[in-house]
Design a protein around this motif. Structure first.
Motif, short mmCIF file in Angstrom:
data_model
loop_
_atom_site.label_atom_id
_atom_site.label_comp_id
_atom_site.label_asym_id
_atom_site.label_seq_id
_atom_site.Cartn_x
_atom_site.Cartn_y
_atom_site.Cartn_z
N MET A 1 0.81 -1.16 0.14
CA MET A 1 -0.05 -0.25 -0.06
C MET A 1 0.97 1.34 0.04
O MET A 1 0.18 2.39 0.04
CB MET A 1 -1.03 0.12 1.34
CG MET A 1 -2.24 -0.90 1.03
SD MET A 1 -3.32 -0.69 -0.28
CE MET A 1 -3.86 0.87 0.31
N ASN B 1 2.82 2.58 -2.74
CA ASN B 1 2.72 3.47 -3.48
C ASN B 1 1.39 4.10 -3.45
O ASN B 1 1.10 5.23 -3.81
CB ASN B 1 2.76 2.72 -4.79
CG ASN B 1 4.00 2.50 -5.15
OD1 ASN B 1 5.00 3.04 -4.68
ND2 ASN B 1 4.43 1.65 -6.26
N GLU B 2 0.17 3.41 -3.02
CA GLU B 2 -1.16 4.27 -3.03
C GLU B 2 -1.21 5.39 -2.19
O GLU B 2 -1.73 6.29 -2.42
CB GLU B 2 -2.17 3.11 -2.62
CG GLU B 2 -2.40 2.08 -3.79
CD GLU B 2 -1.31 0.99 -3.71
OE1 GLU B 2 -1.51 0.04 -4.44
OE2 GLU B 2 -0.57 0.77 -2.90
N VAL B 3 -0.71 5.34 -0.82
CA VAL B 3 -0.74 6.02 0.13
C VAL B 3 0.37 7.34 -0.47
O VAL B 3 0.01 8.70 -0.22
CB VAL B 3 -0.19 5.81 1.49
CG1 VAL B 3 -0.01 6.72 2.52
CG2 VAL B 3 -1.22 4.63 1.98
N GLY C 1 1.13 7.92 -3.25
CA GLY C 1 0.26 8.77 -4.50
C GLY C 1 -0.58 9.61 -4.07
O GLY C 1 -0.71 10.93 -4.49
N VAL C 2 -1.36 9.48 -2.97
CA VAL C 2 -2.20 10.54 -2.54
C VAL C 2 -1.51 11.84 -2.00
O VAL C 2 -1.77 12.87 -2.14
CB VAL C 2 -3.14 9.93 -1.15
CG1 VAL C 2 -4.06 10.95 -0.67
CG2 VAL C 2 -3.93 8.79 -1.97
N ASP D 1 3.59 0.52 -9.82
CA ASP D 1 2.35 -0.53 -9.44
C ASP D 1 1.38 0.32 -8.58
O ASP D 1 1.86 0.49 -7.42
CB ASP D 1 2.72 -1.81 -9.11
CG ASP D 1 3.32 -2.81 -10.31
OD1 ASP D 1 3.17 -2.61 -11.44
OD2 ASP D 1 4.15 -3.64 -9.96
N ILE D 2 0.14 0.71 -9.01
CA ILE D 2 -0.70 1.24 -8.12
C ILE D 2 -2.01 0.26 -8.26
O ILE D 2 -2.59 0.12 -9.23
CB ILE D 2 -1.00 2.62 -8.55
CG1 ILE D 2 0.40 3.28 -8.55
CG2 ILE D 2 -2.15 3.15 -7.43
CD1 ILE D 2 0.39 4.99 -8.60
N PHE D 3 -2.42 -0.08 -7.20
CA PHE D 3 -3.65 -0.90 -6.94
C PHE D 3 -3.73 -2.21 -8.01
O PHE D 3 -4.55 -2.22 -8.96
CB PHE D 3 -5.05 -0.06 -7.36
CG PHE D 3 -5.27 1.04 -6.20
CD1 PHE D 3 -5.37 0.64 -4.90
CD2 PHE D 3 -5.01 2.42 -6.59
CE1 PHE D 3 -5.94 1.48 -4.01
CE2 PHE D 3 -5.19 3.45 -5.65
CZ PHE D 3 -5.82 3.10 -4.37
N THR D 4 -2.41 -2.63 -7.97
CA THR D 4 -2.08 -3.83 -8.98
C THR D 4 -2.19 -3.45 -10.43
O THR D 4 -2.05 -4.54 -11.29
CB THR D 4 -3.32 -5.10 -8.72
OG1 THR D 4 -4.45 -4.72 -9.21
CG2 THR D 4 -3.34 -5.37 -7.49
N LEU E 1 -6.13 7.16 -14.76
CA LEU E 1 -5.51 7.62 -13.75
C LEU E 1 -5.37 9.44 -13.92
O LEU E 1 -5.75 10.11 -13.02
CB LEU E 1 -4.14 7.41 -13.83
CG LEU E 1 -3.80 6.02 -12.97
CD1 LEU E 1 -2.27 5.43 -13.20
CD2 LEU E 1 -4.08 5.91 -11.77
#
Length: 234
Positions: free
Chosen positions: A1, A3-5, A7-8, A50-53, A203
């Protein structure tokens, strides 16, 4: 997670910096953002994450911020200023490509340790560089045109969201399709090219959906007179 966090967080920092440039430098700050941001986005796009697979290139958030900056200029200062900013962004990217290509052809010193890294980053595949430049100039000019057309129908302050969403969502289809087609079509299976188009476009749209409040923030600054003096000073 991570990259996702992250990314925000990157999204928030990017758009806060955009608003700060407008707050402290007025419309010149937005024009500079478009020039600098176009260069940054074209460097970021080299990196895949890779973001959200989903595998995607970086640069989508920065490109979304460029579209928002163009919309703010169009909204407050008019289509002519927005178009000038678009051409400045295009010219900045072209200058970067030319100058860095010249720099790479210098024979490095035996003690140099950066040639390989510079070559990896700036020795762009011609098709990718061409695709990026063509997609940018056509997509941005279409965005400026659509924003102006939509404004003739939805002209109130509260409908800025319609103008921003409508112009960007449509122009990004053309922008993304042109870039992906020129850069990748024929170099990999058509299914893979289509997947890159879909993920890149999604995206960009996600970034667009959440960036409009920053546009309203910038408009609020203008109404409160926090940028007019700066604008008049240039």
């Amino acid at each position: 997670m991570f990259n996702e966090v992250f990314g925000v967080l990157t999204f928030l920092i990017t758009f806060l910096l955009l608003v700060a440039m407008y707050r402290f430098f007025g419309k010149q700050g937005l024009i500079a953002w478009i020039a600098i941001g176009t260069i940054i986005a074209n460097i970021q796009v080299i990196k895949t994450v890779d973001i959200f697979t989903i595998s995607a290139t970086l640069g989508n958030v920065m490109f979304a911020s460029i579209y928002l900056a163009t919309d703010i200029l169009n909204e407050i200062y008019g289509r002519k200023i927005a178009k000038r900013a678009v051409w400045l962004g295009f010219s900045s990217t072209l200058v970067m490509i030319i100058v860095m290509q010249l720099s790479l052809h210098f024979i490095p010193s035996p003690v140099d340790t950066t040639q390989g890294a510079l070559d990896t980053i700036f020795n762009l595949v011609p098709r990718i560089a061409l695709g990026s430049v063509i997609a940018y100039i056509i997509g941005q000019h279409l965005d400026v045109l659509l924003f102006s057309l939509i404004k003739k129908v939805f002209s109130s302050d509260s409908t800025f969201i319609i103008r921003a969403y409508g112009s960007t969502i449509i122009s990004n289809i053309i922008d993304t399709a042109l870039f992906v087609a020129i850069a990748f079509l024929g170099t990999m299976p058509n299914e893979a090219v289509f997947e890159i188009f879909i993920t890149t476009y999604l995206l960009k749209i996600i970034s667009t959906i959440f960036n409009v409040p920053f546009g309203y923030w910038a408009k609020s600054m203008y109404r409160k007179g926090k940028t007019q003096k700066l604008d008049e000073g240039y």
